[in-house]
Design a protein around this motif. Sequence first.
Motif, PDB file in Angstrom:
ATOM      1  N   GLN A 807       0.817  -1.209   0.000  1.00 20.48           N
ATOM      2  CA  GLN A 807       0.000   0.000   0.000  1.00 20.48           C
ATOM      3  C   GLN A 807       0.853   1.262   0.000  1.00 20.48           C
ATOM      4  O   GLN A 807       0.378   2.348  -0.320  1.00 20.48           O
ATOM      5  CB  GLN A 807      -0.906   0.007   1.223  1.00 20.48           C
ATOM      6  CG  GLN A 807      -0.141   0.119   2.539  1.00 20.48           C
ATOM      7  CD  GLN A 807      -1.031   0.180   3.756  1.00 20.48           C
ATOM      8  OE1 GLN A 807      -2.212   0.502   3.643  1.00 20.48           O
ATOM      9  NE2 GLN A 807      -0.477  -0.132   4.920  1.00 20.48           N
ATOM     10  N   VAL A 810       2.188   3.867  -4.430  1.00 19.67           N
ATOM     11  CA  VAL A 810       0.953   4.485  -4.948  1.00 19.67           C
ATOM     12  C   VAL A 810       1.189   4.903  -6.401  1.00 19.67           C
ATOM     13  O   VAL A 810       1.897   5.871  -6.672  1.00 19.67           O
ATOM     14  CB  VAL A 810       0.552   5.708  -4.096  1.00 19.67           C
ATOM     15  CG1 VAL A 810      -0.783   6.277  -4.575  1.00 19.67           C
ATOM     16  CG2 VAL A 810       0.468   5.330  -2.624  1.00 19.67           C
ATOM     17  N   ARG A 811       0.602   4.181  -7.333  1.00 16.96           N
ATOM     18  CA  ARG A 811       0.859   4.395  -8.756  1.00 16.96           C
ATOM     19  C   ARG A 811      -0.098   5.420  -9.362  1.00 16.96           C
ATOM     20  O   ARG A 811      -1.221   5.617  -8.872  1.00 16.96           O
ATOM     21  CB  ARG A 811       0.757   3.078  -9.521  1.00 16.96           C
ATOM     22  CG  ARG A 811       1.784   2.049  -9.079  1.00 16.96           C
ATOM     23  CD  ARG A 811       1.780   0.816  -9.962  1.00 16.96           C
ATOM     24  NE  ARG A 811       2.843  -0.106  -9.563  1.00 16.96           N
ATOM     25  CZ  ARG A 811       4.108  -0.011  -9.947  1.00 16.96           C
ATOM     26  NH1 ARG A 811       4.460   0.964 -10.785  1.00 16.96           N
ATOM     27  NH2 ARG A 811       5.007  -0.873  -9.533  1.00 16.96           N
ATOM     28  N   ASN A 812       0.388   6.059 -10.417  1.00 13.45           N
ATOM     29  CA  ASN A 812      -0.497   6.922 -11.202  1.00 13.45           C
ATOM     30  C   ASN A 812      -1.509   6.064 -11.935  1.00 13.45           C
ATOM     31  O   ASN A 812      -1.149   5.032 -12.516  1.00 13.45           O
ATOM     32  CB  ASN A 812       0.313   7.725 -12.227  1.00 13.45           C
ATOM     33  CG  ASN A 812       1.060   8.878 -11.589  1.00 13.45           C
ATOM     34  OD1 ASN A 812       0.506   9.598 -10.773  1.00 13.45           O
ATOM     35  ND2 ASN A 812       2.321   9.055 -11.960  1.00 13.45           N
ATOM     36  N   PRO A 813      -2.782   6.443 -11.897  1.00 17.23           N
ATOM     37  CA  PRO A 813      -3.799   5.648 -12.596  1.00 17.23           C
ATOM     38  C   PRO A 813      -3.551   5.665 -14.103  1.00 17.23           C
ATOM     39  O   PRO A 813      -3.099   6.660 -14.668  1.00 17.23           O
ATOM     40  CB  PRO A 813      -5.104   6.359 -12.235  1.00 17.23           C
ATOM     41  CG  PRO A 813      -4.704   7.738 -11.843  1.00 17.23           C
ATOM     42  CD  PRO A 813      -3.352   7.629 -11.237  1.00 17.23           C
ATOM     43  N   SER A 820       6.367  11.816 -10.310  1.00 17.10           N
ATOM     44  CA  SER A 820       5.435  12.935 -10.339  1.00 17.10           C
ATOM     45  C   SER A 820       6.218  14.232 -10.251  1.00 17.10           C
ATOM     46  O   SER A 820       7.384  14.260  -9.849  1.00 17.10           O
ATOM     47  CB  SER A 820       4.451  12.873  -9.159  1.00 17.10           C
ATOM     48  OG  SER A 820       3.811  11.621  -9.107  1.00 17.10           O
ATOM     49  N   THR A 827      -1.250  13.405  -5.613  1.00 18.58           N
ATOM     50  CA  THR A 827      -1.804  12.412  -4.695  1.00 18.58           C
ATOM     51  C   THR A 827      -1.521  10.993  -5.166  1.00 18.58           C
ATOM     52  O   THR A 827      -1.866  10.042  -4.484  1.00 18.58           O
ATOM     53  CB  THR A 827      -3.326  12.604  -4.560  1.00 18.58           C
ATOM     54  OG1 THR A 827      -3.917  12.525  -5.862  1.00 18.58           O
ATOM     55  CG2 THR A 827      -3.636  13.962  -3.949  1.00 18.58           C
ATOM     56  N   THR A 828      -0.896  10.844  -6.330  1.00 19.72           N
ATOM     57  CA  THR A 828      -0.507   9.527  -6.844  1.00 19.72           C
ATOM     58  C   THR A 828       0.864   9.642  -7.495  1.00 19.72           C
ATOM     59  O   THR A 828       1.374  10.734  -7.730  1.00 19.72           O
ATOM     60  CB  THR A 828      -1.516   9.003  -7.888  1.00 19.72           C
ATOM     61  OG1 THR A 828      -1.577   9.937  -8.989  1.00 19.72           O
ATOM     62  CG2 THR A 828      -2.900   8.832  -7.287  1.00 19.72           C
ATOM     63  N   GLY A 829       1.447   8.484  -7.782  1.00 18.86           N
ATOM     64  CA  GLY A 829       2.729   8.458  -8.461  1.00 18.86           C
ATOM     65  C   GLY A 829       3.903   8.633  -7.526  1.00 18.86           C
ATOM     66  O   GLY A 829       4.786   9.455  -7.777  1.00 18.86           O
TER      67      GLY A 829
END
Length: 1022
Positions: A807, A810-813, A820, A827-829
Amino acid sequence: MNVRNSASYMALAGALMVSATPAIGQVTPAQAEATTPAEAKVEADAATATSAVDAPPAEDRAGGGDIVVTGSRIQRPNMTSAAPITSVTSQDIRAQAAVNVEDVLNRLPQVAPDSQQTYNDSDGRQRIKLRSLGFERTLVLIDGKRLGTQNGQDVGIIPPSLLERVDVLTGGASSVYGSDAVAGVVNFVLKKDFEGIQLDGNYNFYNHNNKDTVVSSLARAAGFNSPRGLTNDGGRADVTLTAGKKFFDGALRINGFVNYKHTDEVLLSERSNSGCYLTQTSLNAPISCGLTPSSSTSGLISPLDSKGVATGQYVNNPNGTRTFVPFGTGAGNASNYFSNYAYQRPSERVNAGGFVSLDVAPDAEVYASGIWFRDKSYNNYPAIAGGNVQVNCNNPFLSASQASTICGAAAGTAAFAPIDIRYRLGEGNDQPDSYLNTGLRLTGGLRGKAGDAWTYDIGGVYARNKQDYTPSFVNAANLRNSLNVGGTLAAPTCAGTTDAACVPFDAFSAGNTNPALIDYLYDRGTSTTIGTLYDVQANITGDLGKYGVTSPFAEQGVAIALGTEYRKDTLKSTADSVYRAGLGGVDTYLKQDVWEANIEVQAPLIEHKPFAELLQANGGYRVSKYSSNSSSFNTWKIEGIYAPVSDLTFRASFNKAQRAPTVTEIRQATNVDFARGGSGTFNDFCAPTVTTNAAGGVTYGTPVASREVCRATGLSDALYGSPTLICPGDASTGATGCTVRSGGFEADPETAYTQTYGLIVKPRFVPGLVFSVDRYKIKIDDSLGYNDFSYYTDGCQRSNGDAFFCQGIVRNPGTGTLYSNAASNPTTGFIRQGTTNFYKSIARGYDFQAQYTLDLASVGKIDWNLNGSLTTFAGGQDSPVQPTRNCAGYYGNGCGQLIPKWSHGLRATYTTVDKGFSASFNWRYVGSLTNADNSGDPAIGGTPERERTSYFRVSPKSYFDLALNFAIDKAFSLRLIANNLLDMSAPIVPDSYNVALARTNTIPQRYDSLGRNLAVGATVRF
């Protein structure tokens, strides 16, 4: 050479006269009325004095014969401790030739050894870690009151010559002293009742015979130095002047001291075991000198592709032809990056202070004290210009072949090409980082008696510590300016700037040491951190037996202690404009306060009855309310003591301790910050591995992690192994690797449950013998700790996709990438890191203490003392689905505590009847350590495929120390001391930085890594 050689011959001559030793964390000969070794020590210090000059010990009495025992607020005669206490006396400290408190505590098996003096990344502050559970969980006291803030703790404020004794209480003590006493308490008891003038001096140095080691041949083959023969170096001086006077028939007592310490530098290149940094590039690979991509005075140049990935590594040919040769061993790599690292850091410290007390009434005393210190130390770092930068392809310093390698078809044009440059501008030009630590600790209060039953102490502590950190660093803008060069080779100019100070950087020839360039490239900025503690306490103790509250089967009544306390911690961090411009960061002001109240009870139930010489129950309770937590929490203890006969005593203690996060931990948990690369370059383990051939071609291989692990991080199977996952470089900062997000966690108090139970044997048929063994068990739930990004990446891989770890990735969608733009606060990546509550920490084992005094009548006496510790469990559980990790006796794979299963100190001391001479022999034993790969325990990586065939075990080590003390007369004593008398060499440990955060090819915290230490000390009283 003079002083050092003279001292060397003197100490060696003395060492040959007799076997002797400094005592280590031992207990002293028992007295008839004492119950435990620790309690016996309080009563017996005067009897074990080794010098006629030593003043009788100030026995920490509150009046009326009551003895203050560490671990309790209750003061009463012959008080029995239900928890094991180890004490180090002033005589022991003198015998060790200790220059700082760190030297004293490192010899105790209960303390995780620290070695700030041999740790090149140190900030100069000395901290204590009991049971290897971290300094945040060890409460440090001076005379029963807090030293200062946990974050700014520095026990170097205490001169060893000022110590009456050091008490070490292991196990939870939060109910008595407050939060952060989870692992235990270290109480420094100072000499405060001194009259006259006394000068204490101590000079020691290393007398080491450099013999060829496995490192030596490798270092010489790489062109590095490896010394041979006897060397005398690393001198350390410690001088203390103490003065005291009593006025008005002793009603007013004033004492003061000034202490000066100096430490000479010892470089890694001055020991044969550290001629180069030893590494194994892969499992079971041959050992070699580690040649990092930043280690050449010839200059290392790495062309980069569009993603910031190096397509090759080259060194400027030192023959002056302006050609590249491949990076590696040989002529193109003729410097040792770590040669100017310190094996012993240079430092200079001044401590000064005083104590005053005034009897304002027969049973009332006003007291105050103050200690001030100033400590300056340095870390040498090689002067490396580096980072992802641009160079113009028509740069006149570039030859045609060099330009072709870097720029390809654009060679000779005005285009720019990205490179990573690592250039050491000469070993003599390494830039030091400096640390200036200053501090002040003030105490004051009123204490005394109220009637026959009650004592009180109302007082407080103000402590302030300040650290000025001044690093040298490359000015990124100036580096860019200096690499954009116009003009000609004979008359180069800075082409892209109007800065008149700009110096063109000839980065494409070997051996550039231009002082003007160094001045232009490097800045020195300062950051300042100030921590303060405000602590106010009110404590009263009472003997309820005076009111008839006594068991019908006991002689002593019930005793009680009541207290309340208010504390406020603050931490302020600022920096000047130069520091901020170069290294970033923001100013912060952190604070936290707490209100606490406590009660403690001791109830003797049966005394001096058949089959019950003593039966006693103790209890304690404390409630705490921290401003950082919305609710209060409580801690407690339950203790029992049972002695069926005076020869045998059983004891047990059960504690619940809770520790609230420090102000630094709170900020590390909650404050969100982004950086490319984190604490080190890391590429996505689901991206393909990249191989660059000699021609610069790139091929992609299988990812490091399995498809199942990558799926657990949220990556689709279609993107597994895609080159788009490769984390690029950041052109603005030069950092490479994936984005790391720090912070964004909750930080709740951690809870520890500690148990100690054991027995004390004092057989009356063997007078002078006392033996104790105690079992300890510590379990910390919701353990607070800082985990960098590798905690999540390594844990995710090791656990084969456990969500507890995965967890944190945290990957970029859509794209699945882990990079990033930090400026956009995404909030991701990213990969997470920071302080949080992880699962459990566990420590279990046994402590052994023994002492025996043999009276030789008219000849004198011999004292034997043993302090040993058997660690059966050291580690914890990383997640609810993971097995417990037991690192006792192991290192590597996250086993960073470096705890052998068994270690001990055993000393014998002979003292003449008139105490005019003493000789001590000390045996320090450190048990073996094994690489976790060879543990056979999969929980710590001990799987068959990881088993090592070389350099996987550190054999047990024995060190022998010798100390001679001559009391010439009542005004003068002389000490001759040899620590590590046989000059035992430290064990070789490849990749030592991964094991011990040291580039010394060993574990300097655990072993006497610099060789034999000789000392001459003297005490003069005027």
